[in-house]
Design a protein around this motif. Structure first.
Motif, PDB file in Angstrom:
ATOM      1  N   GLN A  20      28.224 -17.889   2.974  1.00 58.01           N
ATOM      2  CA  GLN A  20      29.328 -18.834   3.096  1.00 58.01           C
ATOM      3  C   GLN A  20      29.731 -19.248   1.687  1.00 58.01           C
ATOM      4  O   GLN A  20      28.959 -19.893   0.965  1.00 58.01           O
ATOM      5  N   ASP A  21      30.945 -18.867   1.256  1.00 56.19           N
ATOM      6  CA  ASP A  21      31.432 -19.164  -0.089  1.00 56.19           C
ATOM      7  C   ASP A  21      30.422 -18.687  -1.138  1.00 56.19           C
ATOM      8  O   ASP A  21      29.841 -19.490  -1.888  1.00 56.19           O
ATOM      9  N   PRO A  22      30.163 -17.378  -1.218  1.00 60.39           N
ATOM     10  CA  PRO A  22      29.134 -16.863  -2.143  1.00 60.39           C
ATOM     11  C   PRO A  22      29.520 -17.030  -3.608  1.00 60.39           C
ATOM     12  O   PRO A  22      30.695 -16.958  -3.967  1.00 60.39           O
ATOM     13  N   VAL A  23      28.530 -17.287  -4.447  1.00 58.83           N
ATOM     14  CA  VAL A  23      28.721 -17.393  -5.899  1.00 58.83           C
ATOM     15  C   VAL A  23      27.785 -16.387  -6.568  1.00 58.83           C
ATOM     16  O   VAL A  23      26.750 -15.991  -6.000  1.00 58.83           O
ATOM     17  N   LEU A  24      28.137 -15.961  -7.790  1.00 53.28           N
ATOM     18  CA  LEU A  24      27.409 -14.915  -8.504  1.00 53.28           C
ATOM     19  C   LEU A  24      26.774 -15.514  -9.760  1.00 53.28           C
ATOM     20  O   LEU A  24      27.459 -16.145 -10.579  1.00 53.28           O
ATOM     21  N   LEU A  25      25.437 -15.332  -9.933  1.00 58.78           N
ATOM     22  CA  LEU A  25      24.724 -15.780 -11.125  1.00 58.78           C
ATOM     23  C   LEU A  25      24.686 -14.665 -12.167  1.00 58.78           C
ATOM     24  O   LEU A  25      24.887 -13.476 -11.845  1.00 58.78           O
ATOM     25  N   PRO A  26      24.417 -14.982 -13.424  1.00 61.82           N
ATOM     26  CA  PRO A  26      24.360 -13.942 -14.479  1.00 61.82           C
ATOM     27  C   PRO A  26      23.334 -12.858 -14.204  1.00 61.82           C
ATOM     28  O   PRO A  26      23.464 -11.729 -14.689  1.00 61.82           O
ATOM     29  N   CYS A  27      22.325 -13.186 -13.421  1.00 62.39           N
ATOM     30  CA  CYS A  27      21.299 -12.188 -13.096  1.00 62.39           C
ATOM     31  C   CYS A  27      21.731 -11.241 -11.989  1.00 62.39           C
ATOM     32  O   CYS A  27      20.935 -10.415 -11.513  1.00 62.39           O
ATOM     33  N   LEU A  36      22.736 -22.861  -3.120  1.00 59.49           N
ATOM     34  CA  LEU A  36      22.366 -22.903  -4.531  1.00 59.49           C
ATOM     35  C   LEU A  36      22.358 -24.342  -5.054  1.00 59.49           C
ATOM     36  O   LEU A  36      21.433 -24.745  -5.781  1.00 59.49           O
ATOM     37  N   GLU A  37      23.397 -25.107  -4.695  1.00 61.04           N
ATOM     38  CA  GLU A  37      23.458 -26.495  -5.160  1.00 61.04           C
ATOM     39  C   GLU A  37      22.290 -27.301  -4.602  1.00 61.04           C
ATOM     40  O   GLU A  37      21.707 -28.151  -5.287  1.00 61.04           O
ATOM     41  N   ARG A  38      21.926 -27.035  -3.335  1.00 55.92           N
ATOM     42  CA  ARG A  38      20.810 -27.734  -2.725  1.00 55.92           C
ATOM     43  C   ARG A  38      19.485 -27.375  -3.432  1.00 55.92           C
ATOM     44  O   ARG A  38      18.634 -28.224  -3.674  1.00 55.92           O
ATOM     45  N   PHE A  39      19.350 -26.077  -3.815  1.00 50.80           N
ATOM     46  CA  PHE A  39      18.131 -25.625  -4.507  1.00 50.80           C
ATOM     47  C   PHE A  39      18.042 -26.260  -5.887  1.00 50.80           C
ATOM     48  O   PHE A  39      16.987 -26.739  -6.315  1.00 50.80           O
ATOM     49  N   TRP A  40      19.160 -26.251  -6.603  1.00 51.29           N
ATOM     50  CA  TRP A  40      19.177 -26.826  -7.956  1.00 51.29           C
ATOM     51  C   TRP A  40      18.924 -28.333  -7.932  1.00 51.29           C
ATOM     52  O   TRP A  40      18.364 -28.889  -8.873  1.00 51.29           O
ATOM     53  N   LYS A  41      19.356 -28.985  -6.874  1.00 48.65           N
ATOM     54  CA  LYS A  41      19.175 -30.431  -6.787  1.00 48.65           C
ATOM     55  C   LYS A  41      17.702 -30.801  -6.694  1.00 48.65           C
ATOM     56  O   LYS A  41      17.254 -31.838  -7.213  1.00 48.65           O
ATOM     57  N   SER A  42      16.907 -29.934  -6.039  1.00 47.57           N
ATOM     58  CA  SER A  42      15.474 -30.219  -5.871  1.00 47.57           C
ATOM     59  C   SER A  42      14.626 -29.608  -6.984  1.00 47.57           C
ATOM     60  O   SER A  42      13.464 -29.958  -7.146  1.00 47.57           O
ATOM     61  N   ALA A  43      15.197 -28.671  -7.782  1.00 45.33           N
ATOM     62  CA  ALA A  43      14.433 -27.983  -8.835  1.00 45.33           C
ATOM     63  C   ALA A  43      14.552 -28.730 -10.157  1.00 45.33           C
ATOM     64  O   ALA A  43      15.511 -29.487 -10.385  1.00 45.33           O
ATOM     65  N   LEU A  44      13.598 -28.473 -11.057  1.00 49.58           N
ATOM     66  CA  LEU A  44      13.641 -29.111 -12.377  1.00 49.58           C
ATOM     67  C   LEU A  44      14.641 -28.419 -13.292  1.00 49.58           C
ATOM     68  O   LEU A  44      15.304 -29.057 -14.099  1.00 49.58           O
ATOM     69  N   LEU A  45      14.713 -27.060 -13.189  1.00 52.95           N
ATOM     70  CA  LEU A  45      15.623 -26.291 -14.037  1.00 52.95           C
ATOM     71  C   LEU A  45      16.645 -25.576 -13.168  1.00 52.95           C
ATOM     72  O   LEU A  45      16.386 -25.218 -12.026  1.00 52.95           O
ATOM     73  N   ARG A  46      17.785 -25.312 -13.766  1.00 57.63           N
ATOM     74  CA  ARG A  46      18.850 -24.589 -13.066  1.00 57.63           C
ATOM     75  C   ARG A  46      18.572 -23.091 -13.253  1.00 57.63           C
ATOM     76  O   ARG A  46      19.009 -22.489 -14.232  1.00 57.63           O
ATOM     77  N   SER A  47      17.852 -22.545 -12.292  1.00 60.69           N
ATOM     78  CA  SER A  47      17.456 -21.139 -12.390  1.00 60.69           C
ATOM     79  C   SER A  47      17.764 -20.422 -11.088  1.00 60.69           C
ATOM     80  O   SER A  47      18.083 -21.035 -10.066  1.00 60.69           O
ATOM     81  N   CYS A  48      17.645 -19.083 -11.111  1.00 59.69           N
ATOM     82  CA  CYS A  48      17.894 -18.266  -9.926  1.00 59.69           C
ATOM     83  C   CYS A  48      16.742 -18.441  -8.948  1.00 59.69           C
ATOM     84  O   CYS A  48      15.569 -18.314  -9.331  1.00 59.69           O
ATOM     85  N   PRO A  49      17.042 -18.720  -7.658  1.00 62.67           N
ATOM     86  CA  PRO A  49      15.971 -18.885  -6.670  1.00 62.67           C
ATOM     87  C   PRO A  49      15.149 -17.624  -6.433  1.00 62.67           C
ATOM     88  O   PRO A  49      14.026 -17.703  -5.930  1.00 62.67           O
ATOM     89  N   VAL A  50      15.668 -16.417  -6.852  1.00 60.19           N
ATOM     90  CA  VAL A  50      14.969 -15.159  -6.595  1.00 60.19           C
ATOM     91  C   VAL A  50      14.143 -14.738  -7.808  1.00 60.19           C
ATOM     92  O   VAL A  50      12.920 -14.588  -7.740  1.00 60.19           O
ATOM     93  N   CYS A  51      14.840 -14.562  -8.958  1.00 60.19           N
ATOM     94  CA  CYS A  51      14.145 -14.052 -10.151  1.00 60.19           C
ATOM     95  C   CYS A  51      13.760 -15.141 -11.132  1.00 60.19           C
ATOM     96  O   CYS A  51      13.135 -14.854 -12.161  1.00 60.19           O
ATOM     97  N   ARG A  52      14.135 -16.337 -10.897  1.00 59.87           N
ATOM     98  CA  ARG A  52      13.814 -17.508 -11.723  1.00 59.87           C
ATOM     99  C   ARG A  52      14.435 -17.442 -13.115  1.00 59.87           C
ATOM    100  O   ARG A  52      14.060 -18.211 -14.005  1.00 59.87           O
ATOM    101  N   ARG A  53      15.381 -16.534 -13.293  1.00 61.68           N
ATOM    102  CA  ARG A  53      16.074 -16.482 -14.577  1.00 61.68           C
ATOM    103  C   ARG A  53      16.987 -17.697 -14.693  1.00 61.68           C
ATOM    104  O   ARG A  53      17.691 -18.052 -13.749  1.00 61.68           O
ATOM    105  N   ARG A  54      16.973 -18.321 -15.865  1.00 58.25           N
ATOM    106  CA  ARG A  54      17.746 -19.551 -16.070  1.00 58.25           C
ATOM    107  C   ARG A  54      19.239 -19.257 -16.059  1.00 58.25           C
ATOM    108  O   ARG A  54      19.702 -18.284 -16.655  1.00 58.25           O
ATOM    109  N   ALA A  55      19.981 -20.111 -15.346  1.00 60.62           N
ATOM    110  CA  ALA A  55      21.445 -19.961 -15.267  1.00 60.62           C
ATOM    111  C   ALA A  55      22.082 -20.748 -16.395  1.00 60.62           C
ATOM    112  O   ALA A  55      21.718 -21.893 -16.676  1.00 60.62           O
TER     113      ALA A  55
END
Length: 466
Positions: A20-27, A36-55
């Motif tokens: 639903q309304d997909p977005v693309l990360l640099p990874c 993604l916004e929900r994941f970032w809200k609970s995480a300490l860093l803004r990173s990819c939920p799959v590879c953990r690469r920082r956005a």
């Protein structure tokens, strides 16, 4: 083309649902924007939920190509799975057997177990459909009733518009008639005063002419006497001496000097002094002052008011009156048009042969669409005459002792003192007194079911000079 892709390739790694309304990360990983916004809200860093690469960006760009593929997939899924009235879930391809009571939408058993509907109350679609139909039917009935209310209100508006035109035409006609009477009075008064002026002018002219004739006769006598004396002067001395005594005595017996003519001019002040005021003062004979005017917009349809709005009587109901909020709808009542909330006021009512009446005062907020006793607890302070008995409408009613049948009733209000006094003006006797701490505006109140009129008596106008 998109419908041949496996559903896993079009599913968000976080919610496992179609993007639903997909977005693309640099990874190069894609997610639903909300996931993604929900994941970032609970995480300490803004990173990819799959590879953990920082956005690096706060707002990642939309993946339009993936979004188009998801929409095409959902459209093809919905069209391909339609079979009669049993539609399939566009997410999972399963039959829609349940209805989510929280989100108010049909779902499949897989949806019920998913994160989106987990813990939600659900009902079978057949049972939910019956309940929804009942709710929709009830809503339709409410809306139909509301529609009927608005239709009636619109009809009432049309009726009121027509009544306003009728009112304006009637008032215009009556105003013209009243002004015509005033014009006729002024023309007649003008003629009367001009005639009086002309008459005085003729009297003054006649008096001056009469005095002038006297002067003419006196002048003739004096001229004749002067001629005689001049002849005597020319006579011989002996003749003069012989006639001297008679001549000189005639001189002193001549007419007295003419008196000054006073009061012979037209009295301008009598005609011009306070002319407008004198005409206005006399105009009261055809334009009496009424201390009280009835409000026709509050009158029950069974009451007929006089053209000058100072009397009323019971008659056949007038069906051409709008049902406005100010009007009494149940009982034959009417109010005065002026509300009192201070000072003292009084007015006199002629009841005459009327044998069914209630008079007094009413609060501005009295109920006009219900029949309530005209008593203080309902906002009324009144006395009544019915069945040949006089009563004060107190709680309970009080029988009044009146020796002779009342022809007139004087009502006195002292708002500041909280008193309403009813008197017999013929004997200046108090009939009854109400005492109350008034908090609302009060209006004169009338009720009758008699064809004999109740009439507000006029008052003389008293002027004071400041």
């Amino acid at each position: 083309m998109s419908t041949s892709l496996p559903e896993e390739d079009l599913s968000c790694p976080v919610c496992c649902e179609i993007f639903q309304d997909p977005v693309l990360l640099p990874c190069s990983h894609s997610f639903c924007r909300r996931c993604l916004e929900r994941f970032w809200k609970s995480a300490l860093l803004r990173s990819c939920p799959v590879c953990r690469r920082r956005a690096s960006k706060k707002s990642p760009p939309s993946n339009r190509a993936l979004k188009n593929l998801c929409e095409a997939f959902q459209l093809g899924k919905g069209q391909g799975n339609a079979s009669g009235s049993n539609l399939l879930c566009w997410r999972h391809g399963e039959k829609l057997k349940l209805f989510c009571l929280v989100d108010q939408e049909p779902i499949c058993v897989v949806c019920q177990a998913s994160k989106m509907h987990k813990g939600h109350d659900c009902s079978p679609t057949e049972e939910a459909a019956l309940e929804c139909k009942d709710k929709i039917s009830s809503a339709i009935m409410v809306l139909q009733q509301k529609l009927e209310v608005f239709n009636k209100a619109r009809q009432s508006s049309a009726f009121i518009l027509e009544h306003i035109k009728t009112q304006a035409q009637r008032v215009e006609r009556q105003m013209k008639e009243e002004f015509l009477k005033l014009h006729q009075f002024l023309y007649a008064e003008e003629e009367r005063r001009l005639s009086a002026l002309k008459e005085e002018e003729e009297q003054c002219v006649t008096a001056v002419k009469s005095r002038d004739e006297d002067y003419t006769r006196s002048i003739g006598s004096l001229t004749e006497l002067i001629n005689t004396m001049e002849q005597t002067l020319k006579a011989e001395d002996l003749t003069l001496l012989q006639n001297f005594k008679a001549t000189i005595e005639g001189t002193w017996s001549t007419l007295q000097d003419p008196e000054r003519m006073s009061g012979c001019l037209v009295d301008e002040s009598k005609y011009l002094g306070n002319l407008k005021y004198k005409v206005w003062e006399k105009m009261q004979t055809i334009a009496p002052y009424s201390p009280l005017i009835l409000d026709p917009n509050s009158a029950h349809p069974c009451l007929t008011l006089s053209d000058d709005l100072t009397s009323l009587h019971y008659s056949t109901p007038n069906q051409g009156l709008p049902s406005n909020p100010e009007r009494f709808h149940i009982s034959a009542e009417v109010l005065g048009c002026t509300a009192f909330n201070s000072s003292s006021h009084n007015w006199e009512i002629e009841v005459g042969d009327n044998e069914d009446w209630i008079l007094g005062l009413a609060s501005e907020s009295v109920k006009r669409d219900q029949e309530v006793p005209a008593r203080p607890e309902n906002g009324f302070w009144t006395i009544c005459f019915r069945d040949e008995q006089y009563r004060a409408m107190s709680s309970p009613p009080t029988a009044l002792q009146v020796e002779k049948k009342l022809q007139r009733v004087l009502i006195q209000l002292n708002w500041d003192k909280g008193e309403v006094v009813f008197l017999n003006p013929s004997y200046q006797e108090v009939i009854y007194t109400f005492k109350h701490a008034f908090t609302e505006k009060l209006l004169p109140y009338f009720y009758t079911q008699s064809k004999h009129p109740l009439r507000v008596l006029s008052k003389p106008v008293l002027l004071s000079i400041n």
